[in-house]
Design a protein around this motif. Structure first.
Motif, PDB file in Angstrom:
ATOM      1  N   LEU A   1      57.631  -0.593  48.475  1.00  0.00           N
ATOM      2  CA  LEU A   1      56.924   0.327  49.378  1.00  0.00           C
ATOM      3  C   LEU A   1      56.992  -0.421  50.725  1.00  0.00           C
TER       4      LEU A   1
ATOM      5  N   ASP B   1      51.026   3.051  52.980  1.00  0.00           N
ATOM      6  CA  ASP B   1      52.158   3.987  53.228  1.00  0.00           C
ATOM      7  C   ASP B   1      51.588   5.119  54.364  1.00  0.00           C
TER       8      ASP B   1
ATOM      9  N   LYS C   1      57.634   6.404  50.484  1.00  0.00           N
ATOM     10  CA  LYS C   1      57.606   7.106  49.138  1.00  0.00           C
ATOM     11  C   LYS C   1      58.547   8.094  49.164  1.00  0.00           C
TER      12      LYS C   1
ATOM     13  N   PHE D   1      58.186   3.493  44.268  1.00  0.00           N
ATOM     14  CA  PHE D   1      57.368   3.567  45.367  1.00  0.00           C
ATOM     15  C   PHE D   1      55.979   2.997  44.637  1.00  0.00           C
TER      16      PHE D   1
END
Length: 746
Positions: A671, A632, A643, A665
């Motif tokens: 994700l 991420d 997220k 997430f």
């Protein structure tokens, strides 16, 4: 300054007791301190045959010394090798060592176990300074206990000669003949030990014997003071009058110290009573004694303020109103822990309080039950978060926010941890433009130390915590606004509520209203063509002013390119603002600021995420995997994390603002899907940023419509998009954009 005799003591301890488990090695620095005293205490316990060694000179140590008897120049009979003689010599060595640490000559620097005329002279001088009998030249258990602490028996710089005279008289009168009265310092300062001595002295004068007097402000003491110690002008002959005058002096109110209750004493009494919000009788009535002696004072006296963790509903507001309360303390946020107590102000609650004719004062506590929470950095964060929360509720400029120190902070802990924390709080509040005042909740000493350094304007005193060391031996702070004295329940049924009763000084009247703007709630429209050139120029100028040289150097996109992109997306952003009922200036601000701040580090972070996902799926294009996989990053036009987008989307689904499926997430497939969309679908990226702002405003407890936003709440909404400080800078960008959007709406 290093003292060679103390250096010698420390070296001797480390050598003589190196073989004794439980006696620590002390630092050899020539400076007397608690570590050295603790080591000497443990060495004494060892010599007395105590096996469980402790830093505390407690009842066991005292009892063992009583059993041994006084130590003097009289050597037990028998040869030098006799165990009793050897033990005596070792105890004399400890006496000598302790004397050097206290500044008295135990034997011209020697630690030889020989009680010489020099030792006798030193003990005589010590006893004289303590104001106990100098005819007796011995070290009694009480004298030995006094030798092994950090109390001073001479007037210390800044100390009061009057207070020292009182201390000496108490020692003279009680130390020699009352079982529980231990020698108190004679340094001229009011302290915890002096307060303890005062309580025993009062109980003795009320007629309690050694088996009854316990130093506590209990029922017997309350009854005795009520029946025997209500003095007025002309009263004379009772030592209780001197003790009453001493209590006034200890609390910072100067009066004569005699056995007569004079007109001056009555006048000073009225000053103290007025300061504490008592009836100004000029007499030593029970409530005045109570306020002088214990941090709660008389807990039965009425209070006009209270604080509570409970939501104040209309029924509870009516209960408190009928009970005589006018001002209520409520929490701005919940504690930042897993499964926190739900104690923050609820939507509509403030109006329920105001509708009942009550006022409110805000409290901020997201931690603060131990030293680990208190640091300058956490203080900055607290300042930001308290400001954001207070502004979100619409608290007006000048409102005092009370930041909590909810533990018994020792003096060194206050100076090393709490003071830096409030320096950070002050900076955080000032960085927002000093809209709010800083107050402190804590023990008397904690409030005094922080306030005297200019870090808190008002004090909310935790007087209810009578056992806190910071409430023992310290007067009520001069800037006290609220004094918390009793926890109890009031009302029944829907009106039941548990509260802490507070005495209110009047320094802080609380707030009778908040300001939440309800004007101009019209939906946004697209920018009028004739306003485009002006917005373009002003926005470019404001963005350039906000960027640091480092941000300019690392930027991926030039400012003018970002601004043109923003103008081309006006229709999309306008529609999103109308759909989510939020000012379009918020969405534009995030779009513009994140666009000009995107740098090559952000591009690298995106690359790492792409390669991490590639290798997660087993793919390999010949390049090595990232050293540390990441799944991420803040990505796309509005630099939003996957997220955060998932959290906003799930929240929006619950509130009818999103039709996206529920995602997690912690599921890497979810994700990755969201992250890819954020990076490749510009319109979806902007949509998720807009939804994140709406969600963030809700989490920040912003009241009212996001179309009718109060200017003070702009920073709060924007700060929800990023860390503390984000709202301050971006609010200036918002104001530029809003000027043109408002003109278009008109």
């Amino acid at each position: 300054m290093s003292d060679p005799w103390v250096t010698n003591v420390q070296t001797w301890i480390n050598t003589a007791y190196a073989h004794v488990s439980g006696v620590p090695t002390v630092t050899v620095n020539g400076k007397t301190g608690w570590p050295t005293m603790y080591a000497l205490t443990r060495a004494l316990q060892h010599e007395l045959g105590i096996t469980a060694l402790s830093d505390t000179f407690g009842e066991g140590t005292y009892a063992a010394l009583l059993a041994y008897g006084n130590i003097s120049g009289i050597v037990p009979p028998g040869p030098a090798t006799l165990p009793a003689v050897l033990k005596y010599r070792r105890l004399v060595k400890l006496v000598q060592a302790a004397m050097y640490c206290k500044g008295y000559n135990g034997g011209n620097g020697e630690i030889d176990g020989i009680w010489s005329t020099t030792t006798t002279a030193g003990i005589t001088a010590l006893r004289g300074d303590m104001a106990v009998s100098t005819t007796n030249k011995t070290v009694s258990p009480k004298i030995f206990k006094a030798l092994l602490n950090m109390d001073a028996y001479v007037l210390v710089d800044g100390g009061s000669s009057t207070i020292r005279a009182i201390q000496r008289e108490l020692n003279t009168k009680y130390a020699g003949n009352r079982k529980e009265f231990y020698i108190i310092p004679t340094d001229g300062f009011y302290s915890r030990d002096v307060q303890r001595g005062m309580m025993y002295a009062i109980q003795y004068e009320l007629g309690m014997n050694d088996n009854v007097a316990n130093g506590n402000f209990g029922p017997g003491t309350r009854t005795g003071l009520t029946e025997q110690a209500d003095f007025g002008v002309g009263s004379t002959g009772s030592f209780l009058i001197k003790l009453y005058q001493a209590a006034l002096i200890f609390n910072g109110f100067t009066t004569a110290y005699t056995a007569t209750f004079t007109a001056n004493t009555a006048g000073v009494t009225r000053e103290f009573q007025a300061f504490c919000k008592l009836s100004t009788t000029g007499r030593s009535d029970f409530r005045t004694w109570a306020s002088l002696l214990v941090s709660t004072g008389d807990t039965t006296r009425p209070g006009t303020a209270c604080d509570t963790i409970r939501e104040i509903t209309p029924a509870r507001a009516a209960t408190l109103k009928s009970a005589g309360y006018t001002t209520i303390g409520r929490y701005l946020t919940n504690t930042r822990v897993t499964d926190p107590l739900d104690k923050n102000i609820k939507p509509g609650e403030l109006q329920a309080i105001f509708n009942a004719g009550l006022k409110v004062f805000p409290i901020f506590q997201e931690g603060g039950t131990g030293t680990s929470y208190f640091s300058y950095e956490n203080g900055e964060i607290a300042g930001y978060r308290a400001h954001e929360a207070a502004a979100s509720y619409g608290f007006k400029t000048g409102t005092t926010i009370y930041f909590a120190v909810d533990f018994d902070a020792m003096q060194d802990e206050v100076l090393e941890h709490v003071v830096p924390y409030f320096e950070g709080v002050k900076w955080g509040i000032e960085n927002y433009g000093s809209k709010y005042r800083v107050g402190i909740y804590g023990s008397r000493n904690t409030c005094i130390q922080v306030s005297e350094r200019g870090l808190a304007e008002f004090s909310f005193v935790s007087g209810m915590s009578t056992g806190f060391s910071g409430n023992l031996g310290y007067p009520l702070p001069s800037n006290w606004a609220f004094d918390q004295i009793l926890e109890y329940e009031v009302g029944e049924g829907l009106g039941w509520v548990n509260i802490d009763k507070n005495i209110q000084s009047g320094r802080d009247q609380g707030q009778s209203s908040v300001t939440v703007n309800t004007a101009d709630a019209k939906l946004d429209v697209q920018l009028k063509p004739e306003l485009k050139a002006g917005m373009r120029a002003d926005l470019v100028g404001q963005l350039a002013a906000e960027l640091s040289p480092l941000q300019v150097a690392g930027a991926v996109r030039p400012i003018h390119v970002v601004v043109e992109h923003l103008l081309s997306a006006d229709a999309l952003i306008t529609n999103l603002s109308r759909e989510f009922k939020i000012r379009k200036s918020f969405i534009q601000t995030v779009f513009a600021w994140e666009g000009v701040c995107t740098n090559w580090g952000d591009i690298l972070a995106d690359t790492i995420v792409m390669r991490s996902n590639l290798f997660r799926h087993g793919g390999n294009d010949g390049t090595p995997p990232p050293p540390v996989p990441a799944y991420d990053s803040s990505t796309g036009l509005c630099q939003i994390f996957a997220k955060r987008a998932i959290e906003a989307s799930n929240w929006g689904r619950l509130h009818g603002l999103s039709t996206e499926p529920s995602r997690s997430f912690v599921n890497l497939d979810h994700l990755e899907l969201v992250w890819n969309r954020l990076g490749t679908e510009n319109s979806w990226n902007i949509r998720m940023a807009a939804l994140a702002l709406v969600q963030g405003a809700a989490f920040k407890q912003v009241q009212g419509s996001l179309l009718a936003i109060h200017p003070d709440q702009v920073e709060v909404v924007l700060a929800s998009y990023n860390d503390g400080g984000y709202g301050v800078k971006t609010a200036r960008i918002y104001n530029v954009l809003e000027a043109y959007n408002k003109a278009s709406r008109a």
